[in-house]
Design a protein around this motif. Structure first.
Motif, PDB file in Angstrom:
ATOM      1  N   THR A  84      58.339  42.082   1.887  1.00  0.00           N
ATOM      2  CA  THR A  84      58.179  43.306   2.676  1.00  0.00           C
ATOM      3  C   THR A  84      59.478  43.676   3.381  1.00  0.00           C
ATOM      4  OG1 THR A  84      57.368  42.032   4.555  1.00  0.00           O
ATOM      5  CG2 THR A  84      55.714  42.963   3.071  1.00  0.00           C
ATOM      6  N   GLY A  85      59.667  44.986   3.545  1.00  0.00           N
ATOM      7  CA  GLY A  85      60.860  45.454   4.224  1.00  0.00           C
ATOM      8  C   GLY A  85      60.756  46.920   4.590  1.00  0.00           C
ATOM      9  N   LYS A  86      61.714  47.361   5.400  1.00  0.00           N
ATOM     10  CA  LYS A  86      61.760  48.748   5.861  1.00  0.00           C
ATOM     11  C   LYS A  86      63.171  49.289   5.663  1.00  0.00           C
ATOM     12  CE  LYS A  86      58.247  48.022   9.385  1.00  0.00           C
ATOM     13  NZ  LYS A  86      57.864  48.199  10.775  1.00  0.00           N
ATOM     14  N   VAL A  87      63.251  50.565   5.274  1.00  0.00           N
ATOM     15  CA  VAL A  87      64.536  51.253   5.149  1.00  0.00           C
ATOM     16  C   VAL A  87      64.541  52.404   6.141  1.00  0.00           C
ATOM     17  CG1 VAL A  87      66.038  52.625   3.657  1.00  0.00           C
ATOM     18  CG2 VAL A  87      64.857  50.636   2.735  1.00  0.00           C
ATOM     19  N   TYR A  88      65.652  52.524   6.869  1.00  0.00           N
ATOM     20  CA  TYR A  88      65.821  53.571   7.872  1.00  0.00           C
ATOM     21  C   TYR A  88      66.986  54.470   7.479  1.00  0.00           C
ATOM     22  CZ  TYR A  88      62.970  50.446  10.720  1.00  0.00           C
ATOM     23  OH  TYR A  88      61.957  49.654  11.197  1.00  0.00           O
ATOM     24  N   SER A  89      66.896  55.757   7.853  1.00  0.00           N
ATOM     25  CA  SER A  89      67.989  56.692   7.573  1.00  0.00           C
ATOM     26  C   SER A  89      69.121  56.470   8.548  1.00  0.00           C
ATOM     27  CB  SER A  89      67.505  58.138   7.678  1.00  0.00           C
ATOM     28  OG  SER A  89      67.329  58.496   9.032  1.00  0.00           O
ATOM     29  N   LYS A  90      70.299  56.968   8.190  1.00  0.00           N
ATOM     30  CA  LYS A  90      71.452  56.843   9.083  1.00  0.00           C
ATOM     31  C   LYS A  90      71.442  57.916  10.151  1.00  0.00           C
ATOM     32  CE  LYS A  90      74.862  59.798   7.029  1.00  0.00           C
ATOM     33  NZ  LYS A  90      76.237  60.043   6.953  1.00  0.00           N
ATOM     34  N   ALA A  91      70.980  59.111   9.813  1.00  0.00           N
ATOM     35  CA  ALA A  91      71.105  60.269  10.699  1.00  0.00           C
ATOM     36  C   ALA A  91      70.389  60.069  12.027  1.00  0.00           C
ATOM     37  CB  ALA A  91      70.583  61.510   9.998  1.00  0.00           C
ATOM     38  N   ASN A  92      69.118  59.705  11.959  1.00  0.00           N
ATOM     39  CA  ASN A  92      68.348  59.608  13.198  1.00  0.00           C
ATOM     40  C   ASN A  92      67.520  58.329  13.279  1.00  0.00           C
ATOM     41  OD1 ASN A  92      66.435  60.120  11.297  1.00  0.00           O
ATOM     42  ND2 ASN A  92      65.775  62.076  12.122  1.00  0.00           N
ATOM     43  N   GLY A  93      67.763  57.414  12.364  1.00  0.00           N
ATOM     44  CA  GLY A  93      67.002  56.169  12.363  1.00  0.00           C
ATOM     45  C   GLY A  93      65.578  56.327  11.877  1.00  0.00           C
ATOM     46  N   GLN A  94      65.275  57.474  11.237  1.00  0.00           N
ATOM     47  CA  GLN A  94      63.924  57.737  10.735  1.00  0.00           C
ATOM     48  C   GLN A  94      63.543  56.695   9.695  1.00  0.00           C
ATOM     49  OE1 GLN A  94      63.400  61.481   8.673  1.00  0.00           O
ATOM     50  NE2 GLN A  94      61.422  60.871   7.879  1.00  0.00           N
ATOM     51  N   LEU A  95      62.316  56.218   9.785  1.00  0.00           N
ATOM     52  CA  LEU A  95      61.789  55.300   8.792  1.00  0.00           C
ATOM     53  C   LEU A  95      61.633  56.055   7.470  1.00  0.00           C
ATOM     54  CD1 LEU A  95      60.621  52.468   8.201  1.00  0.00           C
ATOM     55  CD2 LEU A  95      58.407  53.348   8.952  1.00  0.00           C
ATOM     56  N   LEU A  96      62.220  55.531   6.399  1.00  0.00           N
ATOM     57  CA  LEU A  96      62.143  56.167   5.080  1.00  0.00           C
ATOM     58  C   LEU A  96      61.135  55.466   4.172  1.00  0.00           C
ATOM     59  CD1 LEU A  96      65.952  56.690   4.382  1.00  0.00           C
ATOM     60  CD2 LEU A  96      64.302  58.364   5.245  1.00  0.00           C
TER      61      LEU A  96
END
Length: 141
Positions: free
Chosen positions: A46-58
């Protein structure tokens, strides 16, 4: 161990034989960030990816050999999101897509990342209707 990988990539976490193995964080040069489990330098578990711009969960879900694989949730910049099954980074099998703009949902099968087959469209009002897609295109028969 905080290590530089490539020119601007950063990896931090558990290591085995000079490879990320166990829990770790990886930050790409473009600022995206992965937090989750690794096996032999590949996202696994399991894992999570976040955007660079605003830290939004992708993405929040399962991985196998660096690809989304298994159950997961994918979030889009327009507020839409998908929850369902992924195989090799593509939506496959049953899933639910939620449209942020109008609050409607579509639940049904996916083939190669596309809505495919009969599904249920649910409107914000609660009204439901059966809808059929053929490889991403609404079948108006």
């Amino acid at each position: 161990c905080l290590c530089w990988r490539g020119r601007y990539h950063i990896a931090d976490g558990q290591w085995k034989d000079n490879k990320i193995h166990g829990v770790g964080i990886y930050i790409w040069a473009d600022g995206r960030k992965y937090v989750g489990y690794w096996k032999n330098d590949a996202k696994n578990g399991t894992g999570k990816v976040y955007s660079k711009a605003n830290g939004q969960l992708l993405y929040d879900g399962e991985y196998k050999d660096n690809a989304k694989n298994g159950k997961g949730k994918q979030f889009f910049s327009n507020g839409d999101f998908f929850e369902g099954v992924f195989i090799k980074d593509k939506k496959e099998g049953f899933g639910k897509y939620t449209f942020a703009k109008n609050g409607a949902t579509w639940e049904g099968n996916y083939t190669n990342n596309l809505m495919n087959g009969e599904g249920t469209q649910t409107f914000k009002t609660g009204k439901k209707q059966k809808v059929t897609y053929k490889l991403g295109k609404l079948d108006k028969k």
